[in-house]
Scaffold this motif. Structure first.
Motif, PDB file in Angstrom:
ATOM      1  N   LEU A  79      45.320 -53.092  64.549  1.00  0.00           N
ATOM      2  CA  LEU A  79      46.389 -54.061  64.785  1.00  0.00           C
ATOM      3  C   LEU A  79      47.410 -53.939  63.674  1.00  0.00           C
ATOM      4  O   LEU A  79      47.070 -54.020  62.497  1.00  0.00           O
ATOM      5  N   ARG A  80      48.667 -53.752  64.029  1.00  0.00           N
ATOM      6  CA  ARG A  80      49.727 -53.554  63.046  1.00  0.00           C
ATOM      7  C   ARG A  80      50.666 -54.748  62.946  1.00  0.00           C
ATOM      8  O   ARG A  80      51.705 -54.664  62.329  1.00  0.00           O
ATOM      9  N   ARG A  81      50.311 -55.851  63.581  1.00  0.00           N
ATOM     10  CA  ARG A  81      51.177 -57.030  63.594  1.00  0.00           C
ATOM     11  C   ARG A  81      50.324 -58.290  63.510  1.00  0.00           C
ATOM     12  O   ARG A  81      49.114 -58.245  63.639  1.00  0.00           O
ATOM     13  N   ARG A  82      50.995 -59.405  63.283  1.00  0.00           N
ATOM     14  CA  ARG A  82      50.301 -60.689  63.262  1.00  0.00           C
ATOM     15  C   ARG A  82      50.022 -61.159  64.688  1.00  0.00           C
ATOM     16  O   ARG A  82      50.702 -60.749  65.623  1.00  0.00           O
ATOM     17  N   LEU A  83      49.028 -62.026  64.840  1.00  0.00           N
ATOM     18  CA  LEU A  83      48.788 -62.661  66.129  1.00  0.00           C
ATOM     19  C   LEU A  83      49.860 -63.720  66.354  1.00  0.00           C
ATOM     20  O   LEU A  83      50.244 -64.427  65.424  1.00  0.00           O
ATOM     21  N   HIS A  84      50.330 -63.823  67.602  1.00  0.00           N
ATOM     22  CA  HIS A  84      51.380 -64.785  67.928  1.00  0.00           C
ATOM     23  C   HIS A  84      50.827 -65.856  68.866  1.00  0.00           C
ATOM     24  O   HIS A  84      50.141 -65.533  69.842  1.00  0.00           O
ATOM     25  N   PRO A  85      51.114 -67.125  68.593  1.00  0.00           N
ATOM     26  CA  PRO A  85      50.540 -68.196  69.417  1.00  0.00           C
ATOM     27  C   PRO A  85      51.079 -68.233  70.848  1.00  0.00           C
ATOM     28  O   PRO A  85      50.467 -68.834  71.713  1.00  0.00           O
ATOM     29  N   TRP A  86      52.192 -67.581  71.145  1.00  0.00           N
ATOM     30  CA  TRP A  86      52.745 -67.608  72.496  1.00  0.00           C
ATOM     31  C   TRP A  86      52.311 -66.395  73.327  1.00  0.00           C
ATOM     32  O   TRP A  86      52.713 -66.253  74.476  1.00  0.00           O
ATOM     33  N   ASN A  87      51.508 -65.516  72.774  1.00  0.00           N
ATOM     34  CA  ASN A  87      51.030 -64.348  73.498  1.00  0.00           C
ATOM     35  C   ASN A  87      49.595 -64.589  73.975  1.00  0.00           C
ATOM     36  O   ASN A  87      48.670 -64.655  73.167  1.00  0.00           O
ATOM     37  N   LEU A  94      37.847 -60.990  61.727  1.00  0.00           N
ATOM     38  CA  LEU A  94      38.511 -62.209  61.255  1.00  0.00           C
ATOM     39  C   LEU A  94      38.772 -62.137  59.762  1.00  0.00           C
ATOM     40  O   LEU A  94      39.859 -62.480  59.292  1.00  0.00           O
ATOM     41  N   ARG A  95      37.802 -61.660  59.002  1.00  0.00           N
ATOM     42  CA  ARG A  95      37.995 -61.514  57.554  1.00  0.00           C
ATOM     43  C   ARG A  95      39.043 -60.443  57.263  1.00  0.00           C
ATOM     44  O   ARG A  95      39.884 -60.598  56.393  1.00  0.00           O
ATOM     45  N   TRP A  96      39.021 -59.346  58.021  1.00  0.00           N
ATOM     46  CA  TRP A  96      40.032 -58.308  57.841  1.00  0.00           C
ATOM     47  C   TRP A  96      41.426 -58.860  58.119  1.00  0.00           C
ATOM     48  O   TRP A  96      42.362 -58.600  57.368  1.00  0.00           O
ATOM     49  N   TYR A  97      41.563 -59.636  59.197  1.00  0.00           N
ATOM     50  CA  TYR A  97      42.868 -60.199  59.542  1.00  0.00           C
ATOM     51  C   TYR A  97      43.344 -61.146  58.438  1.00  0.00           C
ATOM     52  O   TYR A  97      44.510 -61.128  58.055  1.00  0.00           O
ATOM     53  N   GLU A  98      42.445 -61.948  57.923  1.00  0.00           N
ATOM     54  CA  GLU A  98      42.801 -62.872  56.853  1.00  0.00           C
ATOM     55  C   GLU A  98      43.249 -62.114  55.596  1.00  0.00           C
ATOM     56  O   GLU A  98      44.259 -62.449  54.984  1.00  0.00           O
ATOM     57  N   GLN A  99      42.528 -61.081  55.219  1.00  0.00           N
ATOM     58  CA  GLN A  99      42.891 -60.317  54.032  1.00  0.00           C
ATOM     59  C   GLN A  99      44.198 -59.550  54.218  1.00  0.00           C
ATOM     60  O   GLN A  99      44.929 -59.331  53.270  1.00  0.00           O
ATOM     61  N   THR A 100      44.481 -59.147  55.449  1.00  0.00           N
ATOM     62  CA  THR A 100      45.661 -58.342  55.709  1.00  0.00           C
ATOM     63  C   THR A 100      46.917 -59.177  55.892  1.00  0.00           C
ATOM     64  O   THR A 100      47.970 -58.855  55.342  1.00  0.00           O
ATOM     65  N   TYR A 140      47.225 -69.577  50.908  1.00  0.00           N
ATOM     66  CA  TYR A 140      46.320 -70.243  51.844  1.00  0.00           C
ATOM     67  C   TYR A 140      44.984 -69.542  51.980  1.00  0.00           C
ATOM     68  O   TYR A 140      44.130 -69.972  52.734  1.00  0.00           O
ATOM     69  N   ARG A 141      44.741 -68.449  51.297  1.00  0.00           N
ATOM     70  CA  ARG A 141      43.494 -67.683  51.466  1.00  0.00           C
ATOM     71  C   ARG A 141      42.261 -68.421  50.997  1.00  0.00           C
ATOM     72  O   ARG A 141      41.191 -68.262  51.552  1.00  0.00           O
TER      73      ARG A 141
END
Length: 74
Positions: free
Chosen positions: A14-22, A40-46, A52-53
């Motif tokens: 995944l090269r982008r953030r998750l979007h709440p409207w998708n 989930l941990r990878w997404y948080e670290q990235t 907020y971490r």
């Protein structure tokens, strides 16, 4: 004979953030929660904002109230 076993790179592609409207991002998040929780941990670290971490427990709700309209997501 004594070569180490190479480590597997299991990070999501995944090269982008998750979007709440998708809606597909919600499905991706559910997949991560139930079948691939290390993502989930990878997404948080990235992608998480460094301030907020380390937020845990009750602090999460205070951050959500403070950042009302999804500034963490965008």
């Amino acid at each position: 004979m004594s070569e180490p076993v190479p480590r597997l790179d299991l990070a999501p592609r995944l090269r982008r953030r998750l979007h709440p409207w998708n809606p597909l991002d919600y499905l991706r998040l559910l997949y991560w929660v139930f079948f691939f929780p290390q993502a989930l941990r990878w997404y948080e670290q990235t992608f998480a904002d460094p301030q907020y971490r380390d937020v845990t427990g009750r602090e999460v709700w205070m951050v959500i109230r403070r950042v009302r309209y999804g500034a963490i997501w965008c």
